[in-house]
Every structure is written in structure tokens, then in C-alpha cells.
Design a protein around this motif. Structure first.
Motif, PDB file in Angstrom:
ATOM      1  N   LEU A 221       0.801  -1.220   0.000  1.00 28.09           N
ATOM      2  CA  LEU A 221       0.000   0.000   0.000  1.00 28.09           C
ATOM      3  C   LEU A 221       0.837   1.276   0.000  1.00 28.09           C
ATOM      4  CD1 LEU A 221      -2.853   1.091  -0.017  1.00 28.09           C
ATOM      5  CD2 LEU A 221      -2.869   0.973   2.483  1.00 28.09           C
ATOM      6  N   PRO A 222       1.874   1.408   0.857  1.00 23.56           N
ATOM      7  CA  PRO A 222       2.669   2.645   0.806  1.00 23.56           C
ATOM      8  C   PRO A 222       3.318   2.879  -0.553  1.00 23.56           C
ATOM      9  CG  PRO A 222       3.112   1.435   2.828  1.00 23.56           C
ATOM     10  CD  PRO A 222       2.300   0.534   1.950  1.00 23.56           C
ATOM     11  N   PHE A 223       3.777   1.793  -1.212  1.00 19.39           N
ATOM     12  CA  PHE A 223       4.375   1.943  -2.542  1.00 19.39           C
ATOM     13  C   PHE A 223       3.351   2.466  -3.547  1.00 19.39           C
ATOM     14  CE2 PHE A 223       7.495  -1.198  -0.927  1.00 19.39           C
ATOM     15  CZ  PHE A 223       8.653  -0.500  -1.249  1.00 19.39           C
ATOM     16  N   VAL A 224       2.142   1.890  -3.515  1.00 20.26           N
ATOM     17  CA  VAL A 224       1.099   2.292  -4.463  1.00 20.26           C
ATOM     18  C   VAL A 224       0.701   3.743  -4.228  1.00 20.26           C
ATOM     19  CG1 VAL A 224      -1.281   1.860  -5.198  1.00 20.26           C
ATOM     20  CG2 VAL A 224       0.255  -0.058  -4.758  1.00 20.26           C
ATOM     21  N   TYR A 225       0.475   4.104  -2.967  1.00 25.30           N
ATOM     22  CA  TYR A 225       0.048   5.467  -2.677  1.00 25.30           C
ATOM     23  C   TYR A 225       1.152   6.475  -3.003  1.00 25.30           C
ATOM     24  CZ  TYR A 225      -2.023   9.436  -0.276  1.00 25.30           C
ATOM     25  OH  TYR A 225      -2.551  10.671   0.001  1.00 25.30           O
ATOM     26  N   ALA A 226       2.398   6.141  -2.630  1.00 26.28           N
ATOM     27  CA  ALA A 226       3.515   7.049  -2.921  1.00 26.28           C
ATOM     28  C   ALA A 226       3.686   7.239  -4.427  1.00 26.28           C
ATOM     29  CB  ALA A 226       4.800   6.494  -2.312  1.00 26.28           C
ATOM     30  N   GLN A 227       3.509   6.165  -5.183  1.00 26.97           N
ATOM     31  CA  GLN A 227       3.635   6.265  -6.639  1.00 26.97           C
ATOM     32  C   GLN A 227       2.500   7.100  -7.218  1.00 26.97           C
ATOM     33  OE1 GLN A 227       5.681   3.106  -8.132  1.00 26.97           O
ATOM     34  NE2 GLN A 227       4.870   3.089 -10.195  1.00 26.97           N
ATOM     35  N   PHE A 228       1.301   6.911  -6.684  1.00 24.41           N
ATOM     36  CA  PHE A 228       0.162   7.710  -7.140  1.00 24.41           C
ATOM     37  C   PHE A 228       0.406   9.195  -6.887  1.00 24.41           C
ATOM     38  CE2 PHE A 228      -3.805   9.908  -6.105  1.00 24.41           C
ATOM     39  CZ  PHE A 228      -4.517   9.735  -7.284  1.00 24.41           C
ATOM     40  N   LYS A 229       0.905   9.542  -5.701  1.00 29.35           N
ATOM     41  CA  LYS A 229       1.158  10.945  -5.382  1.00 29.35           C
ATOM     42  C   LYS A 229       2.234  11.535  -6.285  1.00 29.35           C
ATOM     43  CE  LYS A 229      -0.646  12.982  -2.826  1.00 29.35           C
ATOM     44  NZ  LYS A 229      -1.928  13.718  -2.932  1.00 29.35           N
ATOM     45  N   ALA A 230       3.250  10.756  -6.625  1.00 26.35           N
ATOM     46  CA  ALA A 230       4.303  11.250  -7.513  1.00 26.35           C
ATOM     47  C   ALA A 230       3.747  11.528  -8.911  1.00 26.35           C
ATOM     48  CB  ALA A 230       5.450  10.243  -7.584  1.00 26.35           C
ATOM     49  N   VAL A 231       2.920  10.612  -9.413  1.00 26.07           N
ATOM     50  CA  VAL A 231       2.293  10.823 -10.724  1.00 26.07           C
ATOM     51  C   VAL A 231       1.394  12.056 -10.688  1.00 26.07           C
ATOM     52  CG1 VAL A 231       0.637   9.860 -12.370  1.00 26.07           C
ATOM     53  CG2 VAL A 231       2.414   8.399 -11.397  1.00 26.07           C
ATOM     54  N   GLU A 232       0.638  12.194  -9.607  1.00 24.91           N
ATOM     55  CA  GLU A 232      -0.271  13.326  -9.472  1.00 24.91           C
ATOM     56  C   GLU A 232       0.493  14.648  -9.417  1.00 24.91           C
ATOM     57  OE1 GLU A 232      -4.216  14.160  -6.807  1.00 24.91           O
ATOM     58  OE2 GLU A 232      -2.381  13.657  -5.716  1.00 24.91           O
ATOM     59  N   TRP A 233       1.575  14.697  -8.626  1.00 19.74           N
ATOM     60  CA  TRP A 233       2.385  15.925  -8.529  1.00 19.74           C
ATOM     61  C   TRP A 233       2.966  16.296  -9.897  1.00 19.74           C
ATOM     62  CZ3 TRP A 233       4.464  19.389  -4.783  1.00 19.74           C
ATOM     63  CH2 TRP A 233       3.920  19.288  -3.505  1.00 19.74           C
ATOM     64  N   ARG A 234       3.539  15.316 -10.606  1.00 16.80           N
ATOM     65  CA  ARG A 234       4.159  15.591 -11.907  1.00 16.80           C
ATOM     66  C   ARG A 234       3.124  16.094 -12.891  1.00 16.80           C
ATOM     67  NH1 ARG A 234       6.957  10.549 -14.440  1.00 16.80           N
ATOM     68  NH2 ARG A 234       4.778   9.970 -14.764  1.00 16.80           N
ATOM     69  N   TRP A 235       1.969  15.439 -12.925  1.00 17.42           N
ATOM     70  CA  TRP A 235       0.888  15.849 -13.830  1.00 17.42           C
ATOM     71  C   TRP A 235       0.390  17.248 -13.477  1.00 17.42           C
ATOM     72  CZ3 TRP A 235      -4.242  16.576 -12.123  1.00 17.42           C
ATOM     73  CH2 TRP A 235      -5.181  16.800 -13.124  1.00 17.42           C
ATOM     74  N   TRP A 236       0.197  17.516 -12.192  1.00 22.09           N
ATOM     75  CA  TRP A 236      -0.310  18.817 -11.758  1.00 22.09           C
ATOM     76  C   TRP A 236       0.682  19.935 -12.055  1.00 22.09           C
ATOM     77  CZ3 TRP A 236       1.483  21.605  -7.242  1.00 22.09           C
ATOM     78  CH2 TRP A 236       0.757  22.779  -7.004  1.00 22.09           C
ATOM     79  N   LEU A 237       1.943  19.744 -11.688  1.00 24.88           N
ATOM     80  CA  LEU A 237       2.952  20.782 -11.925  1.00 24.88           C
ATOM     81  C   LEU A 237       3.111  21.078 -13.413  1.00 24.88           C
ATOM     82  CD1 LEU A 237       5.656  19.634  -9.340  1.00 24.88           C
ATOM     83  CD2 LEU A 237       4.401  21.802  -9.275  1.00 24.88           C
TER      84      LEU A 237
END
Length: 377
Positions: A221-237
Motif C-alpha cells: 500500500l505505501p508503494f502504491v500510494y507514494a507512486q500515485f502521489k508522484a504521478v499526481e504531482w508531476r501531472w499537476w505541476l
């Protein structure tokens, strides 16, 4: 033959730099946690202001740092006004459920809906407050638009996301961010957001497939959530625009893995220390009160229980404050630094001759966000 002046070539992309010392931030949040304990949590408004000021002033583009002009007193007043509105709502709900216990389950549904709407309104107004307290090169960011219009959009998109089992979430994120950015301004430069829901989905679709297994198998779970947040940050920025200025992020998908696992490791370690502390208190209390052949007499057992309860409260508070320090260090400061290190700014020359505009927004939205526990950064 007329002379046509040539336009200067565009400037090369610029990096965003973060120069804040980690040790300085650690001292700031540690001292703040101690004062929060002394002030029963009311210092959090000033601590949030100090954290933002540290992050803003140490973030620079083209050699110029940002400035945060918010004050803790503004956040406290906004919180008190928000509580003056929210407390009567809580009280009215309590009276309704007392008078009609049979309908208590149904009565909670409109309450939850209204709180969700308030929460989305608060998120929008809190962002508006923070933006109007952000200054770069002497020009203020500002925001217009309606918090209730945003809340209505958020509720409809959330309903669609629930009905599609989360698959519509990328489109929800894109639609809401587009509304916020199109009402955001830097002086007379209008913001925009070019990120698309399909782009977000393409980068993170496999995480929706993995998520059910990650919930069952916690180490994933931490890997999945951390990866999701990284994708979200990159897409948002990469979707942010202000006039001719655009950002681009190269944040790798594994950028936050270590940060989340460090938080989990510290949480386990601090919890273990807390358990050892309670065990030591029990052992000390037992040895001081004495243990007979037939076990502790009733009076001594009661005294031991009271001692355990008295010792448990400060230990628990210390645990929560320590966890907050760890989360602020890794998931606020370090995440901020990692994300900014991946950003490049294009077209910065568009911000060279910007006229100042916009008024300051009140801190009421931030107060709502704090009261409803939806405050962000």
C-alpha cells in the motif's frame, strides 16, 4: 524599406531551487510541537504560518524568492469565526437526532453531505487566502471565483467518481484544478491549467488495478500510494500556466517511496517506545505498591490502574506530537524539496512587466478547513 524590430529569443528554461536547511526546519517544527503542547494546540496557527514562510522564502526562481505575508492571528480569527458557524450546525444535528432517534441514520446523510460541501468550499477559500498572501518580485498572487460554485462541481464529480469506482477521479482532478487555476492570477496575468484527465489516467491506470491487492497486502500500500502521489504531482505541476509562463516537471514515479517508508518506520519505532514506556510505568507502579502472594489487593490494583491512566495521557500526547514532527519533516519539507527539484520554468520573461492587482482574502476559508480537518498547504 521599413525596419521590423526582431523579438529577443526566449530565455532558456529555469530551475526552481529550494535552499531551506533541513536542520532549521526540524528545529522549527520541534519547537512548534512543544509550544502546541503547552498551548493545548492553539499554537498550530502560528506554526502553520512559520512553516509556510520557511518554505516560501527558501523557494526561488531566477534568483528571486517568494514571500509569505500571512499571519497566525488571521488564521486564529478565521478559525473562531468558522467555529461560530459550525458549532450551531453540530448542535442542531444533535437536537434533531435526540428528538427523532428512529431517523438518526437518515439524519446523518444530509449532515455528511453538508459537511462535505462545507469542506470543498473551505478548500477553495483556504487556497484563495494562501494565494493572496504569496508575493513574488513585489507582485501579489490573487484569486477570484466562487467557493460555492467550486463546491458544487466537486460534489458532482465526486458522485461520478464513486459511481465509477474511482475511474473518473483523474477527470475530477483536472476539472477542479482547471476551475481553480482559471480564477488564479499573478498581478494581471491570468492562470490556466492544461492538464487533462486522460493524461493523468494514462500515467496511473495500473495503480487502480493494483490498489485492491495493496489494501489486502499492506506492505504494497505505501508503494502504491507514494507512486500515485508522484504521478499526481508531476501531472499537476506540468499543467500550471500563468500567461506565457509554463511549468514542466520530470518527477520520477518512485520519488516519494523512501519518504513514505521513513514515516512508517518512524511511526513503528515511536509506537514501540510508547509501549516500552507504558510497560516501565506498570512495572514501576507494581514494585512501588508491592505485590502480595495472592496478587495485588483491590486498592493497590485500583491505584496501579490510575497511575497507568495518568501516565498514558502525556505519553500519548508526546507520541502524537512526535509523529506530527516526522510527518511535517518528510511529507511537507522533504516532499516540497523533491518536487521542486524536478521543475523547470519556461517563458519567465512574461512576468517581467506585470501590473499589480487583486485584494487580500479573509482567513475564514482557512478556518473552515481547519475546523473540518481538510486544511492543506
Amino acid at each position: 524599406m521599413s525596419f521590423v524590430p526582431q523579438q529577443p529569443p526566449p530565455l532558456p528554461p529555469l530551475s526552481v531551487t529550494f535552499s531551506g536547511a533541513r536542520s532549521e526546519f526540524f528545529r522549527l517544527v520541534s519547537r512548534g510541537a512543544a509550544i502546541e503542547l503547552i498551548t493545548l494546540g492553539f499554537y498550530r496557527f502560528w506554526l502553520a504560518t512559520d512553516i509556510r514562510r520557511h518554505l516560501w522564502v527558501n523557494t526561488s526562481v531566477d534568483g528571486d524568492s517568494a514571500e509569505y505575508t500571512g499571519r497566525g492571528k488571521e488564521l486564529l480569527i478565521g478559525f473562531l469565526f468558522a467555529m461560530a458557524i459550525l458549532v450551531p450546525i453540530y448542535l442542531a444535528y444533535f437536537l434533531v437526532t435526540v428528538e427523532a432517534e428512529r431517523y438518526e441514520g437518515f439524519a446523518s446523510i444530509p449532515l455528511l453531505i453538508s459537511f462535505y460541501a462545507f469542506g470543498q468550499f473551505a478548500i477553495y477559500r483556504a487556497r484563495r487566502y494562501r494565494l493572496t498572501r504569496t508575493v513574488w518580485r513585489g507582485v501579489r498572487f490573487w484569486m477570484d471565483g466562487s467557493g460555492w460554485a467550486y463546491a458544487g462541481r466537486a460534489m458532482l464529480w465526486t458522485l461520478l467518481a464513486v459511481l465509477t469506482l474511482g475511474l473518473a477521479w483523474p477527470w475530477r482532478a483536472a476539472a477542479l484544478e482547471r476551475y481553480k487555476m482559471r480564477h488564479s492570477h499573478y498581478g494581471d496575468l491570468r492562470g490556466d491549467f492544461e492538464g487533462r484527465g486522460w493524461e493523468f489516467f494514462k500515467q496511473a491506470w495500473y495503480l487502480w488495478l493494483i490498489a485492491p491487492f495493496a489494501i489486502l497486502l499492506f506492505p504494497l500500500l505505501p508503494f502504491v500510494y507514494a507512486q500515485f502521489k508522484a504521478v499526481e504531482w508531476r501531472w499537476w505541476l506540468s499543467g500550471i500556466r500563468f500567461g506565457g509562463v509554463r511549468l514542466e516537471s520530470s518527477l520520477p514515479v518512485n520519488a516519494f517511496h523512501g519518504l513514505y517508508w521513513k514515516v512508517i518506520g518512524w511511526f513503528i519505532l515511536l509506537s514501540l517506545v510508547y509501549v516500552i514506556y507504558l510497560g516501565a510505568v506498570i512495572a514501576l507502579g507494581t514494585s512501588l505498591l508491592g505485590l502480595g502472594k495472592d496478587g495485588l489487593p483491590q486498592a493497590q490494583a485500583l491505584a496501579t490502574q490510575m497511575l497507568l491512566v495518568v501516565a498514558m495521557v502525556p505519553g500519548y500526547i508526546a507520541l502524537i506530537l512526535a509523529v506530527n514532527v516526522v510527518m511535517r519533516l518528510y511529507l511537507v519539507r522533504d516532499m516540497w524539496a523533491v518536487a521542486l527539484d524536478s521543475v523547470r520554468v519556461y517563458g519567465i520573461e512574461a512576468m517581467a512587466n506585470v501590473a499589480a492587482r487583486g485584494d487580500l482574502a479573509s482567513a475564514l476559508g482557512e478556518g473552515f478547513a481547519d475546523g473540518l480537518d481538510v486544511a492543506g498547504f
